[in-house]
Design a protein around this motif. Structure first.
Motif, PDB file in Angstrom:
ATOM      1  N   GLY A 176       0.817  -1.210   0.000  1.00  0.00           N
ATOM      2  CA  GLY A 176       0.000   0.000   0.000  1.00  0.00           C
ATOM      3  C   GLY A 176       0.850   1.258   0.000  1.00  0.00           C
ATOM      4  O   GLY A 176       0.538   2.237  -0.686  1.00  0.00           O
ATOM      5  N   ALA A 177       1.942   1.265   0.774  1.00  0.00           N
ATOM      6  CA  ALA A 177       2.838   2.424   0.800  1.00  0.00           C
ATOM      7  C   ALA A 177       3.493   2.632  -0.552  1.00  0.00           C
ATOM      8  O   ALA A 177       3.698   3.769  -0.993  1.00  0.00           O
ATOM      9  CB  ALA A 177       3.889   2.240   1.888  1.00  0.00           C
ATOM     10  N   GLN A 178       3.838   1.528  -1.228  1.00  0.00           N
ATOM     11  CA  GLN A 178       4.444   1.638  -2.550  1.00  0.00           C
ATOM     12  C   GLN A 178       3.465   2.261  -3.547  1.00  0.00           C
ATOM     13  O   GLN A 178       3.841   3.092  -4.368  1.00  0.00           O
ATOM     14  CB  GLN A 178       4.896   0.264  -3.046  1.00  0.00           C
ATOM     15  N   ARG A 179       2.180   1.853  -3.449  1.00  0.00           N
ATOM     16  CA  ARG A 179       1.176   2.455  -4.336  1.00  0.00           C
ATOM     17  C   ARG A 179       1.001   3.942  -4.026  1.00  0.00           C
ATOM     18  O   ARG A 179       0.829   4.763  -4.930  1.00  0.00           O
ATOM     19  CB  ARG A 179      -0.156   1.721  -4.185  1.00  0.00           C
ATOM     20  N   LEU A 180       1.037   4.283  -2.732  1.00  0.00           N
ATOM     21  CA  LEU A 180       0.919   5.689  -2.354  1.00  0.00           C
ATOM     22  C   LEU A 180       2.095   6.487  -2.896  1.00  0.00           C
ATOM     23  O   LEU A 180       1.932   7.606  -3.383  1.00  0.00           O
ATOM     24  CB  LEU A 180       0.853   5.816  -0.826  1.00  0.00           C
ATOM     25  N   ARG A 181       3.295   5.909  -2.835  1.00  0.00           N
ATOM     26  CA  ARG A 181       4.464   6.588  -3.384  1.00  0.00           C
ATOM     27  C   ARG A 181       4.288   6.836  -4.882  1.00  0.00           C
ATOM     28  O   ARG A 181       4.611   7.917  -5.384  1.00  0.00           O
ATOM     29  CB  ARG A 181       5.719   5.765  -3.123  1.00  0.00           C
ATOM     30  N   GLU A 182       3.760   5.848  -5.585  1.00  0.00           N
ATOM     31  CA  GLU A 182       3.529   6.013  -7.025  1.00  0.00           C
ATOM     32  C   GLU A 182       2.488   7.092  -7.296  1.00  0.00           C
ATOM     33  O   GLU A 182       2.604   7.850  -8.265  1.00  0.00           O
ATOM     34  CB  GLU A 182       3.091   4.680  -7.628  1.00  0.00           C
ATOM     35  N   MET A 183       1.479   7.173  -6.429  1.00  0.00           N
ATOM     36  CA  MET A 183       0.461   8.215  -6.594  1.00  0.00           C
ATOM     37  C   MET A 183       1.068   9.604  -6.386  1.00  0.00           C
ATOM     38  O   MET A 183       0.761  10.545  -7.134  1.00  0.00           O
ATOM     39  CB  MET A 183      -0.679   7.981  -5.600  1.00  0.00           C
ATOM     40  N   ILE A 184       1.923   9.761  -5.370  1.00  0.00           N
ATOM     41  CA  ILE A 184       2.537  11.062  -5.110  1.00  0.00           C
ATOM     42  C   ILE A 184       3.488  11.440  -6.239  1.00  0.00           C
ATOM     43  O   ILE A 184       3.561  12.597  -6.652  1.00  0.00           O
ATOM     44  CB  ILE A 184       3.255  11.058  -3.744  1.00  0.00           C
ATOM     45  N   GLN A 185       4.216  10.439  -6.777  1.00  0.00           N
ATOM     46  CA  GLN A 185       5.057  10.711  -7.943  1.00  0.00           C
ATOM     47  C   GLN A 185       4.197  11.131  -9.127  1.00  0.00           C
ATOM     48  O   GLN A 185       4.566  12.033  -9.887  1.00  0.00           O
ATOM     49  CB  GLN A 185       5.873   9.466  -8.304  1.00  0.00           C
ATOM     50  N   GLY A 186       3.036  10.502  -9.281  1.00  0.00           N
ATOM     51  CA  GLY A 186       2.110  10.911 -10.338  1.00  0.00           C
ATOM     52  C   GLY A 186       1.615  12.333 -10.139  1.00  0.00           C
ATOM     53  O   GLY A 186       1.481  13.100 -11.110  1.00  0.00           O
ATOM     54  N   LEU A 187       1.344  12.715  -8.877  1.00  0.00           N
ATOM     55  CA  LEU A 187       0.940  14.094  -8.588  1.00  0.00           C
ATOM     56  C   LEU A 187       2.035  15.064  -9.003  1.00  0.00           C
ATOM     57  O   LEU A 187       1.754  16.108  -9.618  1.00  0.00           O
ATOM     58  CB  LEU A 187       0.634  14.230  -7.095  1.00  0.00           C
ATOM     59  N   HIS A 188       3.279  14.714  -8.700  1.00  0.00           N
ATOM     60  CA  HIS A 188       4.398  15.573  -9.080  1.00  0.00           C
ATOM     61  C   HIS A 188       4.504  15.685 -10.601  1.00  0.00           C
ATOM     62  O   HIS A 188       4.725  16.784 -11.141  1.00  0.00           O
ATOM     63  CB  HIS A 188       5.704  15.021  -8.501  1.00  0.00           C
ATOM     64  N   ASP A 189       4.334  14.591 -11.305  1.00  0.00           N
ATOM     65  CA  ASP A 189       4.401  14.615 -12.767  1.00  0.00           C
ATOM     66  C   ASP A 189       3.305  15.500 -13.361  1.00  0.00           C
ATOM     67  O   ASP A 189       3.545  16.251 -14.311  1.00  0.00           O
ATOM     68  CB  ASP A 189       4.285  13.197 -13.331  1.00  0.00           C
ATOM     69  N   VAL A 190       2.096  15.410 -12.784  1.00  0.00           N
ATOM     70  CA  VAL A 190       0.986  16.243 -13.268  1.00  0.00           C
ATOM     71  C   VAL A 190       1.289  17.720 -13.030  1.00  0.00           C
ATOM     72  O   VAL A 190       1.041  18.576 -13.895  1.00  0.00           O
ATOM     73  CB  VAL A 190      -0.333  15.839 -12.571  1.00  0.00           C
ATOM     74  N   MET A 191       1.821  18.053 -11.851  1.00  0.00           N
ATOM     75  CA  MET A 191       2.150  19.444 -11.559  1.00  0.00           C
ATOM     76  C   MET A 191       3.189  19.991 -12.547  1.00  0.00           C
ATOM     77  O   MET A 191       3.078  21.122 -13.026  1.00  0.00           O
ATOM     78  CB  MET A 191       2.685  19.571 -10.129  1.00  0.00           C
ATOM     79  N   MET A 192       4.200  19.198 -12.856  1.00  0.00           N
ATOM     80  CA  MET A 192       5.223  19.649 -13.797  1.00  0.00           C
ATOM     81  C   MET A 192       4.637  19.846 -15.195  1.00  0.00           C
ATOM     82  O   MET A 192       5.037  20.757 -15.922  1.00  0.00           O
ATOM     83  CB  MET A 192       6.370  18.640 -13.836  1.00  0.00           C
ATOM     84  N   LYS A 193       3.675  18.984 -15.566  1.00  0.00           N
ATOM     85  CA  LYS A 193       3.020  19.150 -16.858  1.00  0.00           C
ATOM     86  C   LYS A 193       2.202  20.434 -16.895  1.00  0.00           C
ATOM     87  O   LYS A 193       2.202  21.169 -17.893  1.00  0.00           O
ATOM     88  CB  LYS A 193       2.111  17.943 -17.126  1.00  0.00           C
ATOM     89  N   LEU A 194       1.504  20.711 -15.808  1.00  0.00           N
ATOM     90  CA  LEU A 194       0.727  21.948 -15.733  1.00  0.00           C
ATOM     91  C   LEU A 194       1.637  23.175 -15.785  1.00  0.00           C
ATOM     92  O   LEU A 194       1.278  24.209 -16.353  1.00  0.00           O
ATOM     93  CB  LEU A 194      -0.109  21.965 -14.453  1.00  0.00           C
ATOM     94  N   ILE A 195       2.817  23.059 -15.175  1.00  0.00           N
ATOM     95  CA  ILE A 195       3.766  24.174 -15.208  1.00  0.00           C
ATOM     96  C   ILE A 195       4.157  24.502 -16.646  1.00  0.00           C
ATOM     97  O   ILE A 195       4.239  25.664 -17.041  1.00  0.00           O
ATOM     98  CB  ILE A 195       5.022  23.835 -14.385  1.00  0.00           C
ATOM     99  N   ASP A 196       4.392  23.471 -17.450  1.00  0.00           N
ATOM    100  CA  ASP A 196       4.727  23.700 -18.859  1.00  0.00           C
ATOM    101  C   ASP A 196       3.623  24.496 -19.552  1.00  0.00           C
ATOM    102  O   ASP A 196       3.891  25.392 -20.362  1.00  0.00           O
ATOM    103  CB  ASP A 196       4.934  22.364 -19.578  1.00  0.00           C
ATOM    104  N   GLY A 197       2.377  24.161 -19.226  1.00  0.00           N
ATOM    105  CA  GLY A 197       1.265  24.883 -19.834  1.00  0.00           C
ATOM    106  C   GLY A 197       1.185  26.323 -19.361  1.00  0.00           C
ATOM    107  O   GLY A 197       0.972  27.242 -20.170  1.00  0.00           O
ATOM    108  N   VAL A 198       1.361  26.551 -18.052  1.00  0.00           N
ATOM    109  CA  VAL A 198       1.284  27.914 -17.512  1.00  0.00           C
ATOM    110  C   VAL A 198       2.408  28.776 -18.071  1.00  0.00           C
ATOM    111  O   VAL A 198       2.210  29.962 -18.388  1.00  0.00           O
ATOM    112  CB  VAL A 198       1.332  27.886 -15.970  1.00  0.00           C
TER     113      VAL A 198
END
Length: 428
Positions: A176-198
């Motif tokens: 479960g912790a490993q899945r949570l880590r993957e989710m947080i990494q996914g959140l970071h990836d989404v934020m970086m993608k949004l930054i490119d757009g902004v």
């Protein structure tokens, strides 16, 4: 055109157009309407889009950075980052105090400027800490409610929670912790993608911000306190191109010219937004893609540095306090100035990384030394411009600190080969 070139073009067009509008139609109702309803709105939308990404990005970047470290490495990074921050902040404030005492910009100010100062200002001073003991200051860093800390913009408390959360996640070897880590990494990836757009909107956003400022103020306000502005800019320039160049070369093992070239996008973003917090997304992008720093180190140092490594803010606060003391004839002894320096270093660590975040802190320091806080009216007209300059120093300092801390630190095994380059080879 590259992104930083487009932003520079936006800065130039916005500044020139704003000065022209102020010269030709300053004070007219239609110009006020345009600034209020079009350009200021466009600039604020751009700034808010960046600020919107800060909390989730800071949390995800710091948690993932801690997860990729072992406990010994985390302690080493924390000590090196904090030690560097305190030393360089002290140097920044000393440069400012030395120049103010040498050049004395507040002595001989015109009667018109003094009259402007006595008109008063509505700035609310930051509260003076009732308990400055070390245990109380440490306790205040731990949030009782991390969601409230995030909502209130208490970045130091949010950083503390993210560090603790990252440690807990790193020490939990469950599926479960490993899945949570993957989710947080996914959140970071989404934020970086949004930054490119902004950032694609940045040329328009920064142009609108500069147009609004210059259309309202023009260049005349700069002339009223030209000596003060000159001392601040000189101090900021000496620290940025002197101290940081030496730090990058001798502590980071890199070519300073290559460092500043690689940091262009973050520097331009910091200058245009006047917000360390809003520039954090771009700084992380620059550190990983341009400077090729290990991402675990860059995430840790830059997220912490955006709230705590405010060299430019500390320098500015020290210069402003001594300048206003000279304006009102308040004599500050060497011991008084040492206290000012100490407070400015601490305030630089705790000042909000948003536009004009240091003004309430300066008002608090002025009250402590019986300097009339009405004097802040003298600098409010030029504060936005100086805020842009000191934010540039703050962000560049964060990246210089990351270069120093990253030297000799191993990159995670999962990181791409390009991000594991040795500092010397990436500077060539």
């Amino acid at each position: 055109m590259k992104q930083h070139q487009k932003m520079l073009l936006g800065i130039v067009i916005g500044t020139v157009a704003g000065i022209a509008a102020n010269t030709l139609a300053g004070g007219t109702p239609w110009l006020d309407w345009v600034v209020t309803n079009i350009t200021a709105l466009a600039g604020q939308l751009f700034l808010r889009l960046l600020l919107m990404l800060v909390v989730p990005l800071l949390f995800s970047a710091l948690v993932m950075g801690v997860c990729e470290l072992d406990l010994k490495q985390l302690g080493r990074l924390g000590l090196r980052t904090m030690g560097y921050t305190v030393v360089v902040s002290c140097i920044a404030v000393m440069i400012g105090l030395l120049l103010v005492n040498t050049l004395k910009p507040g002595v001989g100010l015109s009667d018109e400027a003094r009259a402007l100062a006595m008109k008063g200002t509505s700035i609310k001073a930051a509260p003076t800490p009732s308990d400055t003991s070390v245990p109380s200051m440490i306790a205040a860093m731990i949030p009782s409610n991390p969601l409230k800390a995030a909502a209130d913009g208490d970045m130091i408390a949010l950083i503390a929670f993210s560090l603790i959360f990252g440690l807990g996640l790193a020490m939990t070897p469950t599926e479960g912790a490993q899945r949570l880590r993957e989710m947080i990494q996914g959140l970071h990836d989404v934020m970086m993608k949004l930054i490119d757009g902004v950032l694609k909107l940045a040329p328009v956003g920064v142009g609108a911000l500069l147009f609004s400022m210059m259309a309202r103020l023009g260049v005349g306000v700069l002339m009223q306190v030209a000596s003060y502005v000159g001392v601040v800019l000189l101090a900021l320039g000496l620290h940025m191109f002197g101290v940081y160049s030496l730090s990058v070369r001798f502590l980071g093992g890199r070519n300073p010219i290559a460092f500043f070239r690689d940091c262009r996008l973050a520097i331009v973003t910091a200058f245009s937004t006047a917000s360390s917090s809003a520039t954090l997304p771009t700084a992380l992008k620059v550190a990983e893609e341009n400077l090729k720093l290990p991402r675990n180190v860059s995430r840790f140092v830059l997220t912490a540095g955006s709230a705590m490594n405010q060299n430019g803010t500390a320098l500015f606060e020290g210069v402003t306090v001594l300048f206003l003391a000279q304006v009102f004839g308040v004599q500050l002894s060497l011991s008084d100035q040492a206290v000012v320096m100490f407070i400015c270093v601490l305030a630089g660590i705790g000042t909000a990384g948003v536009p004009a975040g240091s003004i309430p802190v300066i008002a608090m320091i002025l009250g402590m030394f019986k300097i009339p806080p009405e004097g802040l009216a003298l600098i409010l007209g030029v504060d936005r411009f100086l805020d842009m300059c000191r934010t540039t120093l703050n962000v560049t300092g964060d990246l210089a600190a990351a270069v120093y801390v990253a030297r000799g630190e191993p990159a995670p095994a999962s990181e791409p080969e390009a991000a594991r380059l040795e500092p010397e080879s990436s500077a060539s």
